[in-house]
Design a protein around this motif. Structure first.
Motif, PDB file in Angstrom:
ATOM      1  N   ILE A   1       0.883  -1.166   0.000  1.00  0.00           N
ATOM      2  CA  ILE A   1       0.000   0.000   0.000  1.00  0.00           C
ATOM      3  C   ILE A   1       0.922   1.218   0.000  1.00  0.00           C
ATOM      4  O   ILE A   1       1.692   1.412   0.937  1.00  0.00           O
ATOM      5  N   ILE A   2       0.862   2.013  -1.060  1.00  0.00           N
ATOM      6  CA  ILE A   2       1.809   3.120  -1.227  1.00  0.00           C
ATOM      7  C   ILE A   2       1.075   4.417  -1.567  1.00  0.00           C
ATOM      8  O   ILE A   2      -0.107   4.421  -1.895  1.00  0.00           O
ATOM      9  N   ARG A   3       1.819   5.522  -1.526  1.00  0.00           N
ATOM     10  CA  ARG A   3       1.288   6.817  -1.947  1.00  0.00           C
ATOM     11  C   ARG A   3       1.120   6.796  -3.475  1.00  0.00           C
ATOM     12  O   ARG A   3       1.985   6.279  -4.187  1.00  0.00           O
ATOM     13  N   PRO A   4       0.039   7.388  -3.977  1.00  0.00           N
ATOM     14  CA  PRO A   4      -0.217   7.341  -5.421  1.00  0.00           C
ATOM     15  C   PRO A   4       0.908   7.907  -6.290  1.00  0.00           C
ATOM     16  O   PRO A   4       1.215   7.351  -7.345  1.00  0.00           O
ATOM     17  N   PHE A   5       1.557   8.981  -5.854  1.00  0.00           N
ATOM     18  CA  PHE A   5       2.593   9.588  -6.693  1.00  0.00           C
ATOM     19  C   PHE A   5       3.868   8.755  -6.761  1.00  0.00           C
ATOM     20  O   PHE A   5       4.748   9.044  -7.571  1.00  0.00           O
ATOM     21  N   LYS A   6       3.972   7.691  -5.958  1.00  0.00           N
ATOM     22  CA  LYS A   6       5.144   6.824  -5.983  1.00  0.00           C
ATOM     23  C   LYS A   6       4.974   5.631  -6.920  1.00  0.00           C
ATOM     24  O   LYS A   6       5.900   4.837  -7.109  1.00  0.00           O
ATOM     25  N   LEU A   7       3.803   5.477  -7.537  1.00  0.00           N
ATOM     26  CA  LEU A   7       3.525   4.298  -8.359  1.00  0.00           C
ATOM     27  C   LEU A   7       4.525   4.114  -9.491  1.00  0.00           C
ATOM     28  O   LEU A   7       5.058   3.024  -9.686  1.00  0.00           O
ATOM     29  N   ASP A   8       4.803   5.160 -10.255  1.00  0.00           N
ATOM     30  CA  ASP A   8       5.718   5.014 -11.397  1.00  0.00           C
ATOM     31  C   ASP A   8       7.108   4.574 -10.963  1.00  0.00           C
ATOM     32  O   ASP A   8       7.716   3.707 -11.599  1.00  0.00           O
ATOM     33  N   GLU A   9       7.625   5.161  -9.878  1.00  0.00           N
ATOM     34  CA  GLU A   9       8.947   4.773  -9.379  1.00  0.00           C
ATOM     35  C   GLU A   9       8.974   3.314  -8.947  1.00  0.00           C
ATOM     36  O   GLU A   9       9.918   2.583  -9.253  1.00  0.00           O
ATOM     37  N   VAL A  10       7.942   2.890  -8.227  1.00  0.00           N
ATOM     38  CA  VAL A  10       7.885   1.510  -7.751  1.00  0.00           C
ATOM     39  C   VAL A  10       7.760   0.556  -8.933  1.00  0.00           C
ATOM     40  O   VAL A  10       8.438  -0.469  -8.992  1.00  0.00           O
ATOM     41  N   LYS A  11       6.910   0.904  -9.895  1.00  0.00           N
ATOM     42  CA  LYS A  11       6.731   0.060 -11.083  1.00  0.00           C
ATOM     43  C   LYS A  11       8.051  -0.124 -11.823  1.00  0.00           C
ATOM     44  O   LYS A  11       8.411  -1.244 -12.211  1.00  0.00           O
ATOM     45  N   GLU A  12       8.793   0.951 -12.019  1.00  0.00           N
ATOM     46  CA  GLU A  12      10.088   0.866 -12.706  1.00  0.00           C
ATOM     47  C   GLU A  12      11.070  -0.013 -11.932  1.00  0.00           C
ATOM     48  O   GLU A  12      11.794  -0.810 -12.518  1.00  0.00           O
TER      49      GLU A  12
ATOM     50  N   ASP B   1      12.766 -11.203  -1.441  1.00  0.00           N
ATOM     51  CA  ASP B   1      13.505 -10.181  -0.693  1.00  0.00           C
ATOM     52  C   ASP B   1      13.927  -9.013  -1.589  1.00  0.00           C
ATOM     53  O   ASP B   1      13.883  -7.854  -1.177  1.00  0.00           O
ATOM     54  N   LYS B   2      14.311  -9.311  -2.831  1.00  0.00           N
ATOM     55  CA  LYS B   2      14.693  -8.246  -3.764  1.00  0.00           C
ATOM     56  C   LYS B   2      13.501  -7.367  -4.109  1.00  0.00           C
ATOM     57  O   LYS B   2      13.626  -6.144  -4.227  1.00  0.00           O
ATOM     58  N   VAL B   3      12.342  -7.990  -4.266  1.00  0.00           N
ATOM     59  CA  VAL B   3      11.129  -7.236  -4.589  1.00  0.00           C
ATOM     60  C   VAL B   3      10.749  -6.325  -3.420  1.00  0.00           C
ATOM     61  O   VAL B   3      10.450  -5.143  -3.607  1.00  0.00           O
ATOM     62  N   ILE B   4      10.800  -6.857  -2.215  1.00  0.00           N
ATOM     63  CA  ILE B   4      10.490  -6.059  -1.025  1.00  0.00           C
ATOM     64  C   ILE B   4      11.464  -4.892  -0.896  1.00  0.00           C
ATOM     65  O   ILE B   4      11.057  -3.762  -0.635  1.00  0.00           O
ATOM     66  N   ASP B   5      12.745  -5.153  -1.092  1.00  0.00           N
ATOM     67  CA  ASP B   5      13.749  -4.082  -1.015  1.00  0.00           C
ATOM     68  C   ASP B   5      13.500  -2.998  -2.066  1.00  0.00           C
ATOM     69  O   ASP B   5      13.651  -1.807  -1.781  1.00  0.00           O
ATOM     70  N   ALA B   6      13.112  -3.414  -3.273  1.00  0.00           N
ATOM     71  CA  ALA B   6      12.840  -2.440  -4.336  1.00  0.00           C
ATOM     72  C   ALA B   6      11.660  -1.544  -3.964  1.00  0.00           C
ATOM     73  O   ALA B   6      11.698  -0.328  -4.181  1.00  0.00           O
ATOM     74  N   ILE B   7      10.627  -2.132  -3.379  1.00  0.00           N
ATOM     75  CA  ILE B   7       9.469  -1.335  -2.960  1.00  0.00           C
ATOM     76  C   ILE B   7       9.859  -0.383  -1.836  1.00  0.00           C
ATOM     77  O   ILE B   7       9.527   0.810  -1.870  1.00  0.00           O
ATOM     78  N   LEU B   8      10.571  -0.899  -0.846  1.00  0.00           N
ATOM     79  CA  LEU B   8      10.997  -0.047   0.275  1.00  0.00           C
ATOM     80  C   LEU B   8      11.845   1.128  -0.208  1.00  0.00           C
ATOM     81  O   LEU B   8      11.652   2.264   0.215  1.00  0.00           O
ATOM     82  N   ARG B   9      12.777   0.842  -1.095  1.00  0.00           N
ATOM     83  CA  ARG B   9      13.708   1.858  -1.581  1.00  0.00           C
ATOM     84  C   ARG B   9      12.986   2.965  -2.355  1.00  0.00           C
ATOM     85  O   ARG B   9      13.326   4.142  -2.225  1.00  0.00           O
TER      86      ARG B   9
ATOM     87  N   LEU C   1      10.344  -2.463  -9.917  1.00  0.00           N
ATOM     88  CA  LEU C   1       9.918  -3.862 -10.033  1.00  0.00           C
ATOM     89  C   LEU C   1      10.253  -4.427 -11.411  1.00  0.00           C
ATOM     90  O   LEU C   1      10.655  -5.584 -11.519  1.00  0.00           O
ATOM     91  N   LEU C   2      10.099  -3.608 -12.447  1.00  0.00           N
ATOM     92  CA  LEU C   2      10.507  -4.058 -13.784  1.00  0.00           C
ATOM     93  C   LEU C   2      11.992  -4.385 -13.826  1.00  0.00           C
ATOM     94  O   LEU C   2      12.407  -5.369 -14.448  1.00  0.00           O
ATOM     95  N   GLU C   3      12.817  -3.569 -13.161  1.00  0.00           N
ATOM     96  CA  GLU C   3      14.256  -3.826 -13.106  1.00  0.00           C
ATOM     97  C   GLU C   3      14.570  -5.137 -12.385  1.00  0.00           C
ATOM     98  O   GLU C   3      15.579  -5.770 -12.665  1.00  0.00           O
ATOM     99  N   GLU C   4      13.704  -5.546 -11.457  1.00  0.00           N
ATOM    100  CA  GLU C   4      13.890  -6.813 -10.737  1.00  0.00           C
ATOM    101  C   GLU C   4      13.306  -7.994 -11.497  1.00  0.00           C
ATOM    102  O   GLU C   4      13.313  -9.111 -11.002  1.00  0.00           O
ATOM    103  N   GLY C   5      12.769  -7.743 -12.691  1.00  0.00           N
ATOM    104  CA  GLY C   5      12.244  -8.826 -13.509  1.00  0.00           C
ATOM    105  C   GLY C   5      10.771  -9.123 -13.314  1.00  0.00           C
ATOM    106  O   GLY C   5      10.263 -10.111 -13.844  1.00  0.00           O
ATOM    107  N   ILE C   6      10.065  -8.280 -12.598  1.00  0.00           N
ATOM    108  CA  ILE C   6       8.633  -8.480 -12.390  1.00  0.00           C
ATOM    109  C   ILE C   6       7.909  -7.959 -13.621  1.00  0.00           C
ATOM    110  O   ILE C   6       7.980  -6.774 -13.941  1.00  0.00           O
ATOM    111  N   ARG C   7       7.202  -8.830 -14.309  1.00  0.00           N
ATOM    112  CA  ARG C   7       6.528  -8.456 -15.550  1.00  0.00           C
ATOM    113  C   ARG C   7       5.026  -8.298 -15.382  1.00  0.00           C
ATOM    114  O   ARG C   7       4.364  -7.762 -16.256  1.00  0.00           O
TER     115      ARG C   7
END
Length: 112
Positions: A7-18, A71-79, A20-26
């Motif tokens: 559950i994140i702030r709406p303006f952070k969606l693009d950053e989080v999506k990018e 763990d990589k996905v969680i770290d990417a979201i946190l970051r 996750l894509l870098e971590e291989g989440i399609r």
């Protein structure tokens, strides 16, 4: 497999999506949600009148991943979602017993 719900702030969606894509989440599911936590909403002024917003708009991201990359996905979201302010959101992690792709009947990690 793990299901990661963030559950994140709406303006952070693009950053989080990018990230996750870098971590291989399609694939991911995105929902617009409303809620409140410790901050209990906030007050706004509109045309000189003050009113209270009880439920704050947020974005919920859901992904199901193999255990080895969770763990990589969680770290990417946190970051990428963190602003160090109250209301940054939460991450929930659950075990998934099975996943089945409807089109091909594949199950387990192959279905992801």
């Amino acid at each position: 497999m793990k299901k990661i719900e963030a559950i994140i702030r709406p303006f952070k969606l693009d950053e989080v999506k990018e990230a996750l894509l870098e971590e291989g989440i399609r694939g991911m599911t995105i929902s617009e949600v409303r809620g409140y936590g410790r901050q209990k909403g906030h007050k706004e002024v509109y045309r000189g009148s003050e009113y209270e917003i009880e439920f704050v708009p947020k974005i919920k991201i859901e992904v199901v991943v193999n255990d080895d990359i969770s763990d990589k996905v969680i770290d990417a979201i946190l970051r990428t979602a963190k602003t160090n302010q109250v209301g940054d959101g939460k991450i929930f992690v659950s075990e998934i017993n099975d996943a089945i792709r409807i089109r091909t009947d594949e199950s387990g990690p192959e279905a992801l």
